[in-house]
Design a protein around this motif. Sequence first.
Motif, PDB file in Angstrom:
ATOM      1  N   GLN A   1       3.884  -2.410 -10.486  1.00 36.71           N
ATOM      2  CA  GLN A   1       4.586  -2.536  -9.207  1.00 36.71           C
ATOM      3  C   GLN A   1       4.170  -3.803  -8.471  1.00 36.71           C
ATOM      4  OE1 GLN A   1       3.797   1.163  -7.200  1.00 36.71           O
ATOM      5  NE2 GLN A   1       5.365   2.267  -8.340  1.00 36.71           N
ATOM      6  N   VAL A   2       2.899  -4.143  -8.534  1.00 36.41           N
ATOM      7  CA  VAL A   2       2.416  -5.369  -7.899  1.00 36.41           C
ATOM      8  C   VAL A   2       3.046  -6.593  -8.573  1.00 36.41           C
ATOM      9  CG1 VAL A   2       0.376  -6.812  -7.513  1.00 36.41           C
ATOM     10  CG2 VAL A   2       0.255  -4.358  -7.084  1.00 36.41           C
ATOM     11  N   VAL A   3       3.071  -6.595  -9.895  1.00 36.32           N
ATOM     12  CA  VAL A   3       3.665  -7.719 -10.634  1.00 36.32           C
ATOM     13  C   VAL A   3       5.147  -7.852 -10.303  1.00 36.32           C
ATOM     14  CG1 VAL A   3       4.305  -8.520 -12.952  1.00 36.32           C
ATOM     15  CG2 VAL A   3       1.992  -7.698 -12.524  1.00 36.32           C
ATOM     16  N   GLN A   4       5.864  -6.732 -10.298  1.00 40.40           N
ATOM     17  CA  GLN A   4       7.292  -6.772  -9.989  1.00 40.40           C
ATOM     18  C   GLN A   4       7.536  -7.286  -8.571  1.00 40.40           C
ATOM     19  OE1 GLN A   4       8.308  -2.677 -11.008  1.00 40.40           O
ATOM     20  NE2 GLN A   4       9.432  -3.393 -12.802  1.00 40.40           N
ATOM     21  N   LYS A   5       6.731  -6.841  -7.630  1.00 40.40           N
ATOM     22  CA  LYS A   5       6.890  -7.289  -6.245  1.00 40.40           C
ATOM     23  C   LYS A   5       6.653  -8.792  -6.140  1.00 40.40           C
ATOM     24  CE  LYS A   5       5.015  -6.605  -1.630  1.00 40.40           C
ATOM     25  NZ  LYS A   5       3.874  -6.154  -0.880  1.00 40.40           N
ATOM     26  N   ASN A   6       5.604  -9.277  -6.803  1.00 41.53           N
ATOM     27  CA  ASN A   6       5.312 -10.710  -6.769  1.00 41.53           C
ATOM     28  C   ASN A   6       6.415 -11.528  -7.436  1.00 41.53           C
ATOM     29  OD1 ASN A   6       2.910 -10.312  -5.397  1.00 41.53           O
ATOM     30  ND2 ASN A   6       1.671 -10.321  -7.243  1.00 41.53           N
ATOM     31  N   LEU A   7       6.913 -11.048  -8.560  1.00 40.97           N
ATOM     32  CA  LEU A   7       7.990 -11.759  -9.246  1.00 40.97           C
ATOM     33  C   LEU A   7       9.255 -11.781  -8.400  1.00 40.97           C
ATOM     34  CD1 LEU A   7       7.759 -10.609 -12.976  1.00 40.97           C
ATOM     35  CD2 LEU A   7       7.528 -12.934 -12.104  1.00 40.97           C
ATOM     36  N   LYS A   8       9.543 -10.667  -7.773  1.00 45.51           N
ATOM     37  CA  LYS A   8      10.761 -10.575  -6.966  1.00 45.51           C
ATOM     38  C   LYS A   8      10.742 -11.608  -5.842  1.00 45.51           C
ATOM     39  CE  LYS A   8      13.229  -6.861  -6.512  1.00 45.51           C
ATOM     40  NZ  LYS A   8      13.679  -5.526  -6.314  1.00 45.51           N
TER      41      LYS A   8
END
Length: 105
Positions: free
Chosen positions: A37-44
């Motif tokens: 979730q952290v990775v997805q948020k940062n990528l987004k």
Amino acid sequence: MQTLNDLLEHKDDPIRKKMQLQMLKVDMTQTTNSKLQVVQKNLKTKMEMSTLQTELNEVYSALLYSFKGKAQKALAQRISESAKLIVKTEQDGETFINSFKTRNT
């Protein structure tokens, strides 16, 4: 709290091993999901194009009203094509971000 003797006494218990393995899997899945979730948020946030779109709209508007006739129509066509590319890029980015999944076993 269990003592070392208690642990050693049950070290070969298959039910206990299975339970420990299941607890480990659950813990690893939860940890992986939270990190994902952290990775997805940062990528987004890195792939977000809304600020770029706002700037482009301002530039496009200024350019569009600087021309008349056929030149304005040609420019409008190119602007439309660029807007479609931006939308496609956003969709591709969203697909990319959502492609990261954890395996639930």
